[in-house]
Design a protein around this motif. Structure first.
Motif, PDB file in Angstrom:
ATOM      1  N   ASP A 122       0.784  -1.324   0.168  1.00 21.71           N
ATOM      2  CA  ASP A 122      -0.072   0.047   0.293  1.00 21.71           C
ATOM      3  C   ASP A 122       0.828   1.210  -0.027  1.00 21.71           C
ATOM      4  O   ASP A 122       1.336   1.860   1.033  1.00 21.71           O
ATOM      5  CB  ASP A 122      -1.070   0.142   1.176  1.00 21.71           C
ATOM      6  CG  ASP A 122      -1.874   1.181   1.271  1.00 21.71           C
ATOM      7  OD1 ASP A 122      -1.867   2.228   0.437  1.00 21.71           O
ATOM      8  OD2 ASP A 122      -2.992   0.870   1.756  1.00 21.71           O
ATOM      9  N   CYS A 123       1.403   1.562  -1.088  1.00 16.88           N
ATOM     10  CA  CYS A 123       2.200   2.954  -1.242  1.00 16.88           C
ATOM     11  C   CYS A 123       1.736   4.124  -0.901  1.00 16.88           C
ATOM     12  O   CYS A 123       2.465   4.981  -0.134  1.00 16.88           O
ATOM     13  CB  CYS A 123       2.505   3.024  -2.698  1.00 16.88           C
ATOM     14  SG  CYS A 123       3.676   1.611  -3.420  1.00 16.88           S
ATOM     15  N   LEU A 124       0.391   4.574  -1.072  1.00 19.16           N
ATOM     16  CA  LEU A 124      -0.170   5.494  -0.504  1.00 19.16           C
ATOM     17  C   LEU A 124      -0.067   5.663   1.065  1.00 19.16           C
ATOM     18  O   LEU A 124       0.170   6.590   1.545  1.00 19.16           O
ATOM     19  CB  LEU A 124      -1.655   5.670  -0.915  1.00 19.16           C
ATOM     20  CG  LEU A 124      -1.939   5.671  -2.644  1.00 19.16           C
ATOM     21  CD1 LEU A 124      -3.475   6.080  -2.765  1.00 19.16           C
ATOM     22  CD2 LEU A 124      -1.227   7.131  -2.916  1.00 19.16           C
ATOM     23  N   ALA A 125      -0.375   4.587   1.587  1.00 14.09           N
ATOM     24  CA  ALA A 125      -0.416   4.454   3.158  1.00 14.09           C
ATOM     25  C   ALA A 125       1.177   4.650   3.755  1.00 14.09           C
ATOM     26  O   ALA A 125       1.440   5.349   4.510  1.00 14.09           O
ATOM     27  CB  ALA A 125      -0.916   3.323   3.815  1.00 14.09           C
ATOM     28  N   ARG A 126       2.070   4.215   2.880  1.00 10.71           N
ATOM     29  CA  ARG A 126       3.459   4.352   3.333  1.00 10.71           C
ATOM     30  C   ARG A 126       3.800   5.833   3.192  1.00 10.71           C
ATOM     31  O   ARG A 126       4.496   6.295   3.967  1.00 10.71           O
ATOM     32  CB  ARG A 126       4.393   3.397   2.458  1.00 10.71           C
ATOM     33  CG  ARG A 126       4.147   1.750   2.870  1.00 10.71           C
ATOM     34  CD  ARG A 126       5.057   0.982   1.876  1.00 10.71           C
ATOM     35  NE  ARG A 126       6.370   1.272   2.057  1.00 10.71           N
ATOM     36  CZ  ARG A 126       6.873   0.479   3.127  1.00 10.71           C
ATOM     37  NH1 ARG A 126       6.309  -0.381   3.728  1.00 10.71           N
ATOM     38  NH2 ARG A 126       8.255   0.745   3.296  1.00 10.71           N
ATOM     39  N   GLN A 127       3.528   6.403   2.129  1.00 11.90           N
ATOM     40  CA  GLN A 127       4.014   7.791   1.887  1.00 11.90           C
ATOM     41  C   GLN A 127       3.206   8.538   2.808  1.00 11.90           C
ATOM     42  O   GLN A 127       3.983   9.607   3.229  1.00 11.90           O
ATOM     43  CB  GLN A 127       3.513   8.149   0.426  1.00 11.90           C
ATOM     44  CG  GLN A 127       4.467   7.319  -0.747  1.00 11.90           C
ATOM     45  CD  GLN A 127       3.739   7.576  -1.914  1.00 11.90           C
ATOM     46  OE1 GLN A 127       2.734   8.269  -2.325  1.00 11.90           O
ATOM     47  NE2 GLN A 127       4.456   7.169  -3.160  1.00 11.90           N
ATOM     48  N   ALA A 128       2.041   8.397   3.139  1.00 14.13           N
ATOM     49  CA  ALA A 128       1.438   9.092   4.253  1.00 14.13           C
ATOM     50  C   ALA A 128       2.075   9.195   5.557  1.00 14.13           C
ATOM     51  O   ALA A 128       2.269  10.179   6.199  1.00 14.13           O
ATOM     52  CB  ALA A 128      -0.149   8.785   4.328  1.00 14.13           C
ATOM     53  N   ALA A 129       2.563   7.875   5.982  1.00 12.42           N
ATOM     54  CA  ALA A 129       3.277   7.727   7.234  1.00 12.42           C
ATOM     55  C   ALA A 129       4.508   8.413   6.995  1.00 12.42           C
ATOM     56  O   ALA A 129       4.990   8.970   8.181  1.00 12.42           O
ATOM     57  CB  ALA A 129       3.378   6.170   7.276  1.00 12.42           C
ATOM     58  N   GLN A 130       5.313   8.304   6.019  1.00 12.93           N
ATOM     59  CA  GLN A 130       6.472   8.819   5.962  1.00 12.93           C
ATOM     60  C   GLN A 130       6.315  10.457   6.014  1.00 12.93           C
ATOM     61  O   GLN A 130       7.286  11.222   6.637  1.00 12.93           O
ATOM     62  CB  GLN A 130       7.174   8.581   4.623  1.00 12.93           C
ATOM     63  CG  GLN A 130       7.697   7.136   4.575  1.00 12.93           C
ATOM     64  CD  GLN A 130       8.282   6.711   3.154  1.00 12.93           C
ATOM     65  OE1 GLN A 130       7.846   7.572   2.203  1.00 12.93           O
ATOM     66  NE2 GLN A 130       8.923   5.803   3.008  1.00 12.93           N
ATOM     67  N   PHE A 131       5.233  11.145   5.386  1.00 13.67           N
ATOM     68  CA  PHE A 131       5.145  12.378   5.516  1.00 13.67           C
ATOM     69  C   PHE A 131       4.955  12.894   7.082  1.00 13.67           C
ATOM     70  O   PHE A 131       5.515  13.957   7.478  1.00 13.67           O
ATOM     71  CB  PHE A 131       3.836  12.782   4.767  1.00 13.67           C
ATOM     72  CG  PHE A 131       3.552  14.287   4.839  1.00 13.67           C
ATOM     73  CD1 PHE A 131       4.288  15.095   3.873  1.00 13.67           C
ATOM     74  CD2 PHE A 131       2.474  14.797   5.438  1.00 13.67           C
ATOM     75  CE1 PHE A 131       3.828  16.755   4.090  1.00 13.67           C
ATOM     76  CE2 PHE A 131       2.230  15.942   5.507  1.00 13.67           C
ATOM     77  CZ  PHE A 131       2.967  16.872   4.809  1.00 13.67           C
ATOM     78  N   ARG A 132       4.232  12.028   7.838  1.00 17.43           N
ATOM     79  CA  ARG A 132       3.816  12.231   9.119  1.00 17.43           C
ATOM     80  C   ARG A 132       4.777  12.159  10.109  1.00 17.43           C
ATOM     81  O   ARG A 132       4.855  11.869  11.296  1.00 17.43           O
ATOM     82  CB  ARG A 132       2.559  11.422   9.761  1.00 17.43           C
ATOM     83  CG  ARG A 132       1.451  11.923   9.170  1.00 17.43           C
ATOM     84  CD  ARG A 132      -0.010  11.376   9.694  1.00 17.43           C
ATOM     85  NE  ARG A 132      -0.058   9.691   9.525  1.00 17.43           N
ATOM     86  CZ  ARG A 132      -0.531   9.140   8.532  1.00 17.43           C
ATOM     87  NH1 ARG A 132      -1.058   9.738   7.753  1.00 17.43           N
ATOM     88  NH2 ARG A 132      -0.286   7.699   8.862  1.00 17.43           N
ATOM     89  N   LYS A 133       6.169  11.619   9.436  1.00 22.07           N
ATOM     90  CA  LYS A 133       7.109  11.141  10.186  1.00 22.07           C
ATOM     91  C   LYS A 133       6.920   9.942  11.088  1.00 22.07           C
ATOM     92  O   LYS A 133       7.593   9.931  12.150  1.00 22.07           O
ATOM     93  CB  LYS A 133       7.842  12.207  10.913  1.00 22.07           C
ATOM     94  CG  LYS A 133       8.285  13.280  10.103  1.00 22.07           C
ATOM     95  CD  LYS A 133       9.108  14.250  10.713  1.00 22.07           C
ATOM     96  CE  LYS A 133       9.521  15.575   9.826  1.00 22.07           C
ATOM     97  NZ  LYS A 133      10.016  16.712  10.576  1.00 22.07           N
TER      98      LYS A 133
END
Length: 233
Positions: free
Chosen positions: A159-170
């Motif tokens: 789930d790339c969108l979830a991973r990117q969102a988590a990275q954005f939220r650090k």
């Protein structure tokens, strides 16, 4: 497979093959006053003797080091090199700049691109217009009426969108499953050629292996014309 996942897969194939859909070569026009802005941005002359350069968008930021402005301009308008009308000003192709900009919390990728556009307008006094025309091209569509894709095109397990969102939220991100590739599309300039005489054409391979079809069509092609740009104060 839902429509969103199918659209993402088609977009990935478009990027990987270096093709564009009928609407992908148009340039969105946004009034300068309505463009989103970075919270803070530093613009400095780059090292003219640097042997390397870099440009990227780490979470919430836009950063380039000792790079010319061509990549920033293309990213700001979502265009490819052939959509930049020539000749380009020397300031874009010959001079290097280092830029470090911070976006407001929660800014999306498309919003950051518009922020780069605003930065070019505000700091470099960029003025431009768009030359709209049509050109011969291809439209990439799903070949089968039932919408099924080919055997060589399948949904990823990550789930790339979830991973990117988590990275954005650090937030911590779980390791990728064994054998899974990192999220993203990787492509570059290259040559597509056949090593055997009876190999299928690109058009046949795309349809048989990916379940997609390339159809000739007139497609819109916008070109960005730089009317004015100057060094920042």
């Amino acid at each position: 497979m839902n429509d969103v996942r199918r659209a993402c897969l088609v977009a990935a194939v478009v990027a990987a093959l270096g093709l564009a859909t009928a609407g992908a070569q148009t340039i969105s026009i946004v009034d300068d006053a309505e463009l989103p802005r970075f919270e803070v941005a530093s613009v400095k002359p780059g090292d003219p003797n640097a042997t390397s350069m870099s440009i990227g968008t780490p979470p919430g930021r836009f950063v380039q080091n000792d790079a010319d402005l061509s990549a920033a301009v293309m990213g700001a308008f979502g265009i490819r090199p052939y959509q930049l009308a020539r000749p380009l000003p020397d300031l874009i192709t010959r001079e290097r700049f280092t830029i470090n900009a911070q976006a407001p919390a929660g800014a999306t990728g498309p919003q950051r691109a518009l922020m780069v556009r605003a930065l070019l307008i505000d700091r470099f006094k960029l003025r431009y217009h768009v030359d709209r025309s049509e050109t011969n091209g291809y439209v990439l569509t799903v070949a089968r009426r039932d919408g099924r894709l080919g055997p060589a095109l399948r949904a990823g397990a990550v789930d790339c969108l979830a991973r990117q969102a988590a990275q954005f939220r650090k937030e911590p991100v779980a390791p990728l499953p064994d054998g899974a590739a990192a999220c993203g599309v990787r492509n570059g300039r290259g040559l597509i050629e056949s090593a055997v005489d009876d190999a299928p054409s690109l058009f046949t391979a795309v349809q048989e292996q990916l379940g997609l079809k390339l159809a000739p069509a007139k497609v819109p092609l916008d070109r960005l014309v730089i009317d004015h740009i100057e060094r920042p104060d």
